[in-house]
Design an enzyme around this catalytic site. Structure first.
Site, PDB file in Angstrom:
ATOM      1  N   ASP A 186       0.858  -1.176   0.000  1.00 60.26           N
ATOM      2  CA  ASP A 186       0.000   0.000   0.000  1.00 60.26           C
ATOM      3  C   ASP A 186       0.898   1.231   0.000  1.00 60.26           C
ATOM      4  O   ASP A 186       1.816   1.343   0.818  1.00 60.26           O
ATOM      5  CB  ASP A 186      -0.897  -0.008   1.254  1.00 60.26           C
ATOM      6  CG  ASP A 186      -2.263   0.598   0.985  1.00 60.26           C
ATOM      7  OD1 ASP A 186      -2.306   1.690   0.389  1.00 60.26           O
ATOM      8  OD2 ASP A 186      -3.267  -0.015   1.387  1.00 60.26           O
ATOM      9  N   ASP A 286      -2.946   4.816  -2.335  1.00 64.15           N
ATOM     10  CA  ASP A 286      -3.983   5.431  -1.501  1.00 64.15           C
ATOM     11  C   ASP A 286      -4.365   6.831  -1.990  1.00 64.15           C
ATOM     12  O   ASP A 286      -3.478   7.659  -2.231  1.00 64.15           O
ATOM     13  CB  ASP A 286      -3.420   5.523  -0.067  1.00 64.15           C
ATOM     14  CG  ASP A 286      -4.483   5.864   0.954  1.00 64.15           C
ATOM     15  OD1 ASP A 286      -5.395   5.047   1.143  1.00 64.15           O
ATOM     16  OD2 ASP A 286      -4.388   6.948   1.573  1.00 64.15           O
ATOM     17  N   GLU A 344      -6.295   4.014  -5.804  1.00 62.17           N
ATOM     18  CA  GLU A 344      -7.562   4.233  -5.112  1.00 62.17           C
ATOM     19  C   GLU A 344      -7.987   5.658  -5.457  1.00 62.17           C
ATOM     20  O   GLU A 344      -7.290   6.609  -5.109  1.00 62.17           O
ATOM     21  CB  GLU A 344      -7.393   4.085  -3.599  1.00 62.17           C
ATOM     22  CG  GLU A 344      -8.740   4.063  -2.896  1.00 62.17           C
ATOM     23  CD  GLU A 344      -8.765   4.775  -1.561  1.00 62.17           C
ATOM     24  OE1 GLU A 344      -9.667   4.509  -0.762  1.00 62.17           O
ATOM     25  OE2 GLU A 344      -7.887   5.627  -1.312  1.00 62.17           O
ATOM     26  N   HIS A 415     -11.292  -2.502   3.469  1.00 62.43           N
ATOM     27  CA  HIS A 415     -11.185  -2.180   4.896  1.00 62.43           C
ATOM     28  C   HIS A 415     -11.904  -0.885   5.278  1.00 62.43           C
ATOM     29  O   HIS A 415     -11.879  -0.498   6.438  1.00 62.43           O
ATOM     30  CB  HIS A 415      -9.701  -2.072   5.257  1.00 62.43           C
ATOM     31  CG  HIS A 415      -9.052  -0.934   4.504  1.00 62.43           C
ATOM     32  ND1 HIS A 415      -8.862  -0.967   3.145  1.00 62.43           N
ATOM     33  CD2 HIS A 415      -8.596   0.269   4.923  1.00 62.43           C
ATOM     34  CE1 HIS A 415      -8.314   0.168   2.756  1.00 62.43           C
ATOM     35  NE2 HIS A 415      -8.133   0.940   3.810  1.00 62.43           N
ATOM     36  N   ASP A 416     -12.498  -0.195   4.300  1.00 58.95           N
ATOM     37  CA  ASP A 416     -13.188   1.066   4.587  1.00 58.95           C
ATOM     38  C   ASP A 416     -14.698   0.920   4.560  1.00 58.95           C
ATOM     39  O   ASP A 416     -15.420   1.930   4.607  1.00 58.95           O
ATOM     40  CB  ASP A 416     -12.811   2.128   3.539  1.00 58.95           C
ATOM     41  CG  ASP A 416     -11.360   2.570   3.649  1.00 58.95           C
ATOM     42  OD1 ASP A 416     -10.801   2.506   4.757  1.00 58.95           O
ATOM     43  OD2 ASP A 416     -10.793   2.979   2.618  1.00 58.95           O
TER      44      ASP A 416
HETATM   45  O1  TEU Z   1      -9.400   5.929   1.915  1.00 61.63           O
HETATM   46  C1  TEU Z   1      -9.800   7.060   1.261  1.00 61.63           C
HETATM   47  C2  TEU Z   1     -11.239   7.343   1.207  1.00 61.63           C
HETATM   48  O2  TEU Z   1     -11.650   8.327   0.638  1.00 61.63           O
HETATM   49  C3  TEU Z   1     -12.164   6.456   1.876  1.00 61.63           C
HETATM   50  O3  TEU Z   1     -12.698   5.406   1.346  1.00 61.63           O
HETATM   51  C4  TEU Z   1     -12.364   6.907   3.260  1.00 61.63           C
HETATM   52  O4  TEU Z   1     -12.229   5.889   4.173  1.00 61.63           O
HETATM   53  C5  TEU Z   1     -13.735   7.481   3.376  1.00 61.63           C
HETATM   54  O5  TEU Z   1     -13.899   8.434   2.399  1.00 61.63           O
HETATM   55  C6  TEU Z   1     -13.888   8.117   4.707  1.00 61.63           C
HETATM   56  O6  TEU Z   1     -15.078   8.837   4.732  1.00 61.63           O
HETATM   57  C7  TEU Z   1      -8.053   5.677   2.027  1.00 61.63           C
HETATM   58  C8  TEU Z   1      -7.826   4.447   2.872  1.00 61.63           C
HETATM   59  O7  TEU Z   1      -8.367   3.334   2.218  1.00 61.63           O
HETATM   60  C9  TEU Z   1      -8.398   4.666   4.227  1.00 61.63           C
HETATM   61  O8  TEU Z   1      -8.311   3.535   5.041  1.00 61.63           O
HETATM   62  C10 TEU Z   1      -7.642   5.809   4.847  1.00 61.63           C
HETATM   63  O9  TEU Z   1      -8.215   6.135   6.074  1.00 61.63           O
HETATM   64  C11 TEU Z   1      -7.630   7.044   3.957  1.00 61.63           C
HETATM   65  O10 TEU Z   1      -7.348   6.748   2.603  1.00 61.63           O
HETATM   66  C12 TEU Z   1      -6.564   7.991   4.398  1.00 61.63           C
HETATM   67  O11 TEU Z   1      -5.307   7.449   4.154  1.00 61.63           O
END
Ligand code: TEU
Ligand code: CA
Length: 615
Positions: A186, A286, A344, A415-416
């Site tokens: 990542d 990310d 992402e 994971h989100d």
């Molecule tokens: O996520 C970015 C992101 O925009 C998301 O899906 C986020 O969790 C959501 O918008 C929150 O409202 C990435 C990662 O996958 C996430 O785990 C991190 O917290 C984030 O970036 C920051 O690094």
């Protein structure tokens, strides 16, 4: 191509530009309106100034100007729109692969301290190999104070103490490669932890070159702009001792890097090469579409802020130098190593994605786009039933229009997010059928499947009982904000619907998971695991399921029937997208049933069937 849209242009002209297409689609999605609305000739023929007048309650003049500027700034057009520019699909390993996402903290705990670790991952490599996956994407394993579970990196070249050591990592890489499993890391480079050396120097040493590594601003008495942070409040921290503001789009400890500084880019590229030299096979990047921000960091538009629930997004989700910076990383790191990249890219739609992943462009191999994750008009924190008819329309649209020079990612979970099975239905009796349906679609649609740990066990959401059981920074902060406007039980209900913790509980196979309170325990469903094994093998054995054509045969309500075919064989997949049984639509003349073993006269709730014939 130069875009020169004005308020005199028509809705259709706007919709035909790549950015106009995606922004209009997104706006309608947020408003819960079907995109078909735009295809209505009367709407399409309207001038933008007329549309602006009709919608002046929601969208002010600045909104239209911001949109037109964004559209006109993009001069490229996707190659598949140019006659003859794109040939057939170019085969690569990652188009044929099934990629498995590991969230290391909750995957496998080898030393029994309740926290997953690298040795734990190592101990599951045989399981993963047997499952049939080809590559593992590890969520961040770098040194971090864990304000956002490793997405706040303190040292890019060190392993998080709780997860083990660099020796453990090297061992994991070696053992994975020995089994033919690739490792994808990542890459979190939109921001670093505030504890990163660069940030500390930038903050505390006025003459240090690191002051320009971030967005530091002098004291003006208030926040330098109105941007919001995704994890609550303003996007600006104030440091009273230094009399400085600094920008963070995520938590207060995730400080945005200034990518316009060439030294930042050079340092990041060095770091990427350091890992690629070690032998890792690629990166998931990310929020990589956020790295370029509008110069001067102007205020976010009010209408967009209200619509998206966050202010400032239009100034960084598709910034002025995004393509340039991605291309630079590609040229200097990914290309020389033949490494794989998946970006992402929240907020990026179908046409923008083409400009980020078109093979002729040298930027990214694939992206994750997120508009499939909630039914239009809903957000993750709503308690509602996800309508799979929407997924059918969304994914069909992408598969039909994405072009042979781009390749899709297929996923429902990460994971989100809470588990898709639970979004579709809260009924525990339906969970197994939904998990099977999702799996059948994921391995027979066109694109690279990304399995999130636990999908293959049929895991669902957890029945969290109180805020103390949640640890995610987003949930904790949002809950505190909600308490100001809602009673505690209601605030908790909202957070519980959307919390990222649903996907972060220690997996059931860990000793320490067995000691969790009963409502935080689940048993893996061996029927689902077995089905994943079979479907992954099926996909591998039949190129028609990978590179074959996709055709929609029926997309009427609650029905999804599609064909995947190449010169040698044809598959037809029929899905019942709903909780009610119904008669099958597909008449199977000449086809044999591949899955399930027998087909009844009725399609059961959420049942999926796979048929095959030789051509
Ligand atoms: O996520 C970015 C992101 O925009 C998301 O899906 C986020 O969790 C959501 O918008 C929150 O409202 C990435 C990662 O996958 C996430 O785990 C991190 O917290 C984030 O970036 C920051 O690094
Ligand atoms: Ca451990």
């Amino acid at each position: 191509m130069k875009q020169d849209l004005t308020m005199e242009s028509t809705v259709r002209e706007l919709y035909e530009t790549p950015i106009g297409h995606d922004v209009l689609a997104k706006v309608l999605l947020q408003m819960g309106i079907a995109e078909k609305w735009l295809q209505n000739p009367i709407i399409g023929g309207r001038k933008l100034k007329t549309l602006a007048k009709l919608t002046q309650k929601q969208f002010d003049a600045a909104f239209w100007q911001a949109l037109i500027d964004l559209v006109n700034a993009e001069t490229a057009i996707p190659a598949d729109r140019i006659a003859g520019a794109v040939g057939g699909i170019r085969p690569t390993w990652w188009k044929e692969a099934v990629i498995y996402q590991i969230y290391p903290r909750s995957f496998a705990d080898a030393n029994g301290d309740g926290i997953g670790d690298l040795k734990g991952i190592c101990s599951k490599l045989d399981y993963l190999k047997d499952l049939g996956v080809d590559a593992l994407w590890l969520s961040p394993v770098y040194d971090s104070p864990n304000d956002d579970n490793g997405y706040d990196i303190r040292d890019y070249r060190k392993i998080m103490t709780e997860f083990g050591t660099m020796e453990d990592f090297d061992e994991l890489l070696k053992e994975a490669h020995a089994r033919g499993l690739r490792i994808i890391m990542d890459l979190v480079v939109n921001h670093t932890s505030d504890e990163h050396e660069w940030f500390q120097k930038g903050l505390n040493e006025p003459d240090s070159k690191y002051r320009d590594y971030y967005f530091f601003r002098g004291d003006t008495g208030k926040e330098p702009n109105n941007w919001s942070a995704f994890f609550g409040g303003t996007a600006w921290n104030y440091y009273p001792e230094q009399k400085l503001w600094a920008l963070h789009l995520f938590s207060k400890k995730q400080m945005d890097l200034n990518w316009d500084n060439p030294d930042v880019r050079a340092d990041v590229i060095d770091m990427i090469n350091w890992w690629l030299d070690k032998g890792v096979d690629g990166f998931r990047m990310d929020v990589i579409n956020y790295i370029s921000k509008t110069p001067g960091l102007p205020d976010g538009n009010d209408a967009i802020g209200k619509l998206m629930l966050f202010y400032g997004i239009e100034h960084y989700f598709y910034g002025p130098h995004l393509h340039e910076y991605l291309h630079e990383i590609h040229e200097k790191a990914f290309k020389p190593h033949g490494a794989f990249s998946v970006g992402e890219t929240p907020g990026v739609g179908r046409e923008m994605a083409k400009l980020l992943t078109g093979e002729e462009r040298g930027e990214l191999d694939m992206v994750f786009s997120f508009d499939q994750l909630e039914t239009p008009g809903h957000i993750r924190f709503d308690d509602y039933e996800y309508d799979l008819n929407y997924y059918r329309d969304y994914i069909t649209d992408w598969m039909e229009h994405y072009g042979n020079n781009c390749w899709m990612s297929l996923f429902y979970n990460n994971h989100d997010n809470p588990r898709m099975v639970s979004k579709v239905s809260k009924d525990p009796a339906a969970a197994q059928a939904i998990a099977k349906l999702l799996a059948v679609m994921q391995f027979t649609l066109k694109g690279t499947p990304f399995v999130f740990q636990g999908d293959e066990m049929g895991l669902v959401n957890y029945d969290f009982r109180s805020i103390d059981e949640l640890s995610d920074v987003e949930s904790v902060n949002r809950y505190a904000e909600l308490l100001e406007v809602r009673p505690a039980d209601e605030a908790f209900r909202i957070i519980k619907s959307g919390t990222r913790d649903h996907s972060r509980v220690l997996l059931p196979w860990n000793e320490r998971a067995k000691a969790l309170p009963e409502h935080l325990r689940q048993s893996p469903d061996p029927v689902i695991t077995d089905l994943y094994r079979k479907l992954i093998r099926l996909r591998k054995a039949h190129p028609a399921l990978i590179y074959g054509r996709f055709e929609l045969l029926s997309g009427k309500k609650n029905v999804f029937v599609y064909r995947r075919s190449d010169a040698s064989e044809t598959f037809v997949i029929e899905c019942n997208l709903h909780k009610k049984p119904r008669k099958p639509v597909f008449t199977e003349n000449g086809y044999t049933l591949v899955y399930p073993i027998t087909a009844g006269a009725q399609m059961q709730p959420y049942e999926a069937r796979i048929w095959r014939k030789l051509n």
